[in-house]
Write a protein that holds these residues in place. Sequence first.
Motif, short mmCIF file in Angstrom:
data_model
loop_
_atom_site.label_atom_id
_atom_site.label_comp_id
_atom_site.label_asym_id
_atom_site.label_seq_id
_atom_site.Cartn_x
_atom_site.Cartn_y
_atom_site.Cartn_z
N LYS A 13 -18.52 20.74 16.46
CA LYS A 13 -19.72 20.01 16.87
C LYS A 13 -20.26 20.62 18.18
O LYS A 13 -19.91 20.15 19.26
N ASN B 257 -22.90 20.42 19.83
CA ASN B 257 -23.72 19.60 20.74
C ASN B 257 -22.95 18.43 21.33
O ASN B 257 -23.54 17.53 21.92
N VAL B 258 -21.62 18.44 21.21
CA VAL B 258 -20.85 17.27 21.61
C VAL B 258 -20.92 16.99 23.11
O VAL B 258 -21.02 15.83 23.53
N THR C 237 -23.28 11.34 17.53
CA THR C 237 -22.65 10.68 18.67
C THR C 237 -21.44 11.50 19.11
O THR C 237 -20.88 12.27 18.32
N ALA C 238 -21.03 11.31 20.35
CA ALA C 238 -19.85 12.00 20.87
C ALA C 238 -18.65 11.07 20.92
O ALA C 238 -17.54 11.45 20.55
N ALA D 18 -14.06 16.89 18.98
CA ALA D 18 -15.06 17.96 18.87
C ALA D 18 -14.94 18.72 17.56
O ALA D 18 -15.85 19.47 17.20
N LEU E 224 -15.38 23.92 23.17
CA LEU E 224 -16.01 22.60 23.22
C LEU E 224 -15.20 21.63 24.08
O LEU E 224 -15.78 20.78 24.77
N LEU F 272 -22.34 13.66 24.90
CA LEU F 272 -21.50 12.91 25.81
C LEU F 272 -22.25 12.59 27.10
O LEU F 272 -22.20 11.45 27.60
N ALA G 98 -23.83 16.80 15.54
CA ALA G 98 -23.31 15.44 15.61
C ALA G 98 -24.36 14.46 16.12
O ALA G 98 -25.29 14.84 16.84
N ILE H 103 -16.55 19.52 27.33
CA ILE H 103 -16.37 18.07 27.49
C ILE H 103 -15.74 17.77 28.84
O ILE H 103 -16.18 16.87 29.57
N ILE I 174 -12.99 11.26 21.85
CA ILE I 174 -13.93 12.30 21.43
C ILE I 174 -13.17 13.30 20.59
O ILE I 174 -12.09 13.76 20.97
#
Length: 375
Positions: free
Chosen positions: A120, A122-123, A67-68, A85, A159, A127, A65, A163, A83
């Motif tokens: 995602k 890498n979320v 952006t988060a 994910a 994920l 973030l 991704a 977060i 968000i």
Amino acid sequence: MAHPALRLPSSVEPSLPDERRRRGRGAASNASGRFEPLERVEEDDGWDSAAELPPFRTEVALETARTAITRNDSPDIGFDRSINAYRGCEHGCIYCFARPSHAYLGLSPGLDFETRLTAKPNVAELLRRELAAPSYKPRTMALGTNTDPYQPIEKTYRLTRKILEVLEETRHPVGIVTKSALVLRDLDILSRMAAQGLAKVAISLTTLDATLARQMEPRASSPSRRLAAMAALKEAGVPVAVLTAPIIPALNDHEIDRLLESAAAAGAEEAGYVLLRLPHEIKDLFAEWLLERHPAKMRRILSLVRETRGGKLYDAAFGKRQTGEGVVAWTIGRRFEIAARRLGLDRRHLKLRTDLFVPPERERRAGGGAQLSLF
């Protein structure tokens, strides 16, 4: 095959994938999305070839991704950032308003939406970077606005938990909407955040009928497990709301009082509702589902939906899309309000704190100094 005596809202697939292949799924078809130049149609060639095809299985693609946080300025929803994910949702809720978003991926809002998912990984990293931006101002972060943050693949990818770890570390407020008891896995984080006024959870509860729930939301937690999750959240000190969404005329609207009573008994402190929304491809998907699952009610339900949408099956206008208009919509709204008031669920929504926010440390260069960011 569509029944000749029934008029569907628009073109509905004349031939559906074999029921054995889609057992445990919500949608009955897998028609191409609205942006595709070609249309896919599954047809039986008479040799029972469909029986040789494998069942629809859940596949997960990984996306890097960019952006988060997703921003919105819609005037009729209570948050401005969220968000997601995951793309797609294995719960397979036939009414899910997020289904049309799968068309942007070149996939079907039908069976693809609940079987071809995207995660995602890498979320949480993104973030952290976005929260560290000097210009960032905290407001409640919404999870579960498009697809469920606790759908089954969250057990593997975790994920949502990652977060929450970032949000807890930065003391950032979060509001969660889910129909999964998996939310209790993160009770440790949520209870600590709630003790600081930083977390609340809304459980989506559409019916108390386990059979209807399995038909509408085939891979979501059962109604009894959702009520148990509410009780556990309440016991742990996490503020709980109930979201009766969607309300479907002539299908589950008669349950409004019992839904709110059960939620209040389980510990819910607030309540909200959304009238059935049928944007884009969901119109045909929902009609197919009714034809297969509740054919005797199909005409009545679609007729009542049109009454709430100015003669159409959907009206996207702000102020109308969530609650509809007309006598039927007014009656549903008043019934909900009266029941919520009687049970003490009509109080003002809990406002989470933003004054505790501590931005994460910005990345440092090897030679010292803050790492410059493009975001």
